[in-house]
Design a protein around this motif. Structure first.
Motif, PDB file in Angstrom:
ATOM      1  N   TRP A  17       0.804  -1.214   0.000  1.00  0.00           N
ATOM      2  CA  TRP A  17       0.000   0.000   0.000  1.00  0.00           C
ATOM      3  C   TRP A  17       0.840   1.268   0.000  1.00  0.00           C
ATOM      4  N   LYS A  19       2.461   2.771  -2.348  1.00  0.00           N
ATOM      5  CA  LYS A  19       2.180   3.645  -3.505  1.00  0.00           C
ATOM      6  C   LYS A  19       0.978   4.537  -3.210  1.00  0.00           C
ATOM      7  N   PHE A  20      -0.039   3.991  -2.563  1.00  0.00           N
ATOM      8  CA  PHE A  20      -1.226   4.784  -2.241  1.00  0.00           C
ATOM      9  C   PHE A  20      -0.867   5.914  -1.277  1.00  0.00           C
ATOM     10  N   LEU A  21       0.008   5.611  -0.325  1.00  0.00           N
ATOM     11  CA  LEU A  21       0.444   6.651   0.611  1.00  0.00           C
ATOM     12  C   LEU A  21       1.249   7.720  -0.112  1.00  0.00           C
ATOM     13  N   ASP A  23       0.908   8.649  -3.175  1.00  0.00           N
ATOM     14  CA  ASP A  23      -0.056   9.466  -3.923  1.00  0.00           C
ATOM     15  C   ASP A  23      -0.724  10.495  -3.015  1.00  0.00           C
ATOM     16  N   VAL A  24      -1.144  10.055  -1.828  1.00  0.00           N
ATOM     17  CA  VAL A  24      -1.809  10.968  -0.886  1.00  0.00           C
ATOM     18  C   VAL A  24      -0.837  12.030  -0.393  1.00  0.00           C
ATOM     19  N   ALA A  78      -8.076  12.267  -2.965  1.00  0.00           N
ATOM     20  CA  ALA A  78      -6.889  11.404  -2.946  1.00  0.00           C
ATOM     21  C   ALA A  78      -6.989  10.359  -1.841  1.00  0.00           C
ATOM     22  N   LYS A  81      -9.706   7.760  -2.742  1.00  0.00           N
ATOM     23  CA  LYS A  81      -9.208   6.902  -3.824  1.00  0.00           C
ATOM     24  C   LYS A  81      -8.223   5.863  -3.267  1.00  0.00           C
ATOM     25  N   ALA A  82      -7.308   6.292  -2.401  1.00  0.00           N
ATOM     26  CA  ALA A  82      -6.317   5.376  -1.807  1.00  0.00           C
ATOM     27  C   ALA A  82      -7.006   4.331  -0.934  1.00  0.00           C
ATOM     28  N   GLU A  83      -7.967   4.768  -0.125  1.00  0.00           N
ATOM     29  CA  GLU A  83      -8.661   3.829   0.756  1.00  0.00           C
ATOM     30  C   GLU A  83      -9.456   2.805  -0.053  1.00  0.00           C
ATOM     31  N   SER A  86      -7.113   0.263  -1.732  1.00  0.00           N
ATOM     32  CA  SER A  86      -6.523  -0.693  -0.786  1.00  0.00           C
ATOM     33  C   SER A  86      -7.415  -1.918  -0.601  1.00  0.00           C
TER      34      SER A  86
END
Length: 124
Positions: A17, A19-21, A23-24, A78, A81-83, A86
């Motif tokens: 995860w 990458k998601f962090l 991005d945020v 953002a 979208k990340a949540e 995941s």
């Protein structure tokens, strides 16, 4: 509560995860930078936005932030979208994953990392 740095946030969840962090935090950095007036207000009043907690809960990424002013749509978007992503991504490796239940403990994993649920937890 204090601001959680990007690296501290990454220590709270699996590598899948990260990458998601990123991005945020890229959006957070852009939103919290602002104009000279914004920077002066931050010096006097404290940061406008702070990411205060990052964790895995019920198999998904959860990011909490506080703000002094109105919520920014870009940061909200953002985070949502990340949540959401995941819930479809293995927390361990970043491959496509599904939400799996291990004796009441939920994790989003791919088929290769679904073995975490083979052994019952102690006391069960």
């Amino acid at each position: 509560m204090g601001h959680v740095t990007r690296e501290e946030a990454k220590a709270c969840v699996g590598k899948g995860w990260h990458k998601f962090l990123d991005d945020v935090y890229d959006v957070f950095d852009r939103v919290s930078g602002g104009t000279l007036a914004h920077k002066l207000a931050d010096l006097v009043l404290g940061p406008s936005y702070e990411i205060v907690q990052v964790k895995e809960k019920f198999g998904s990424l959860n990011i909490y932030f506080s703000q002094r002013s109105l919520t920014t749509t870009e940061l909200d978007t953002a985070i949502k979208k990340a949540e959401a992503a995941s819930m479809r991504t293995c927390e361990f490796c970043g491959a496509a994953g599904t939400l799996n239940d291990r004796y009441g403990w939920l994790k989003t994993t791919c088929s290769a990392h679904d073995k975490w649920r083979d052994d019952p937890p102690r006391g069960v």
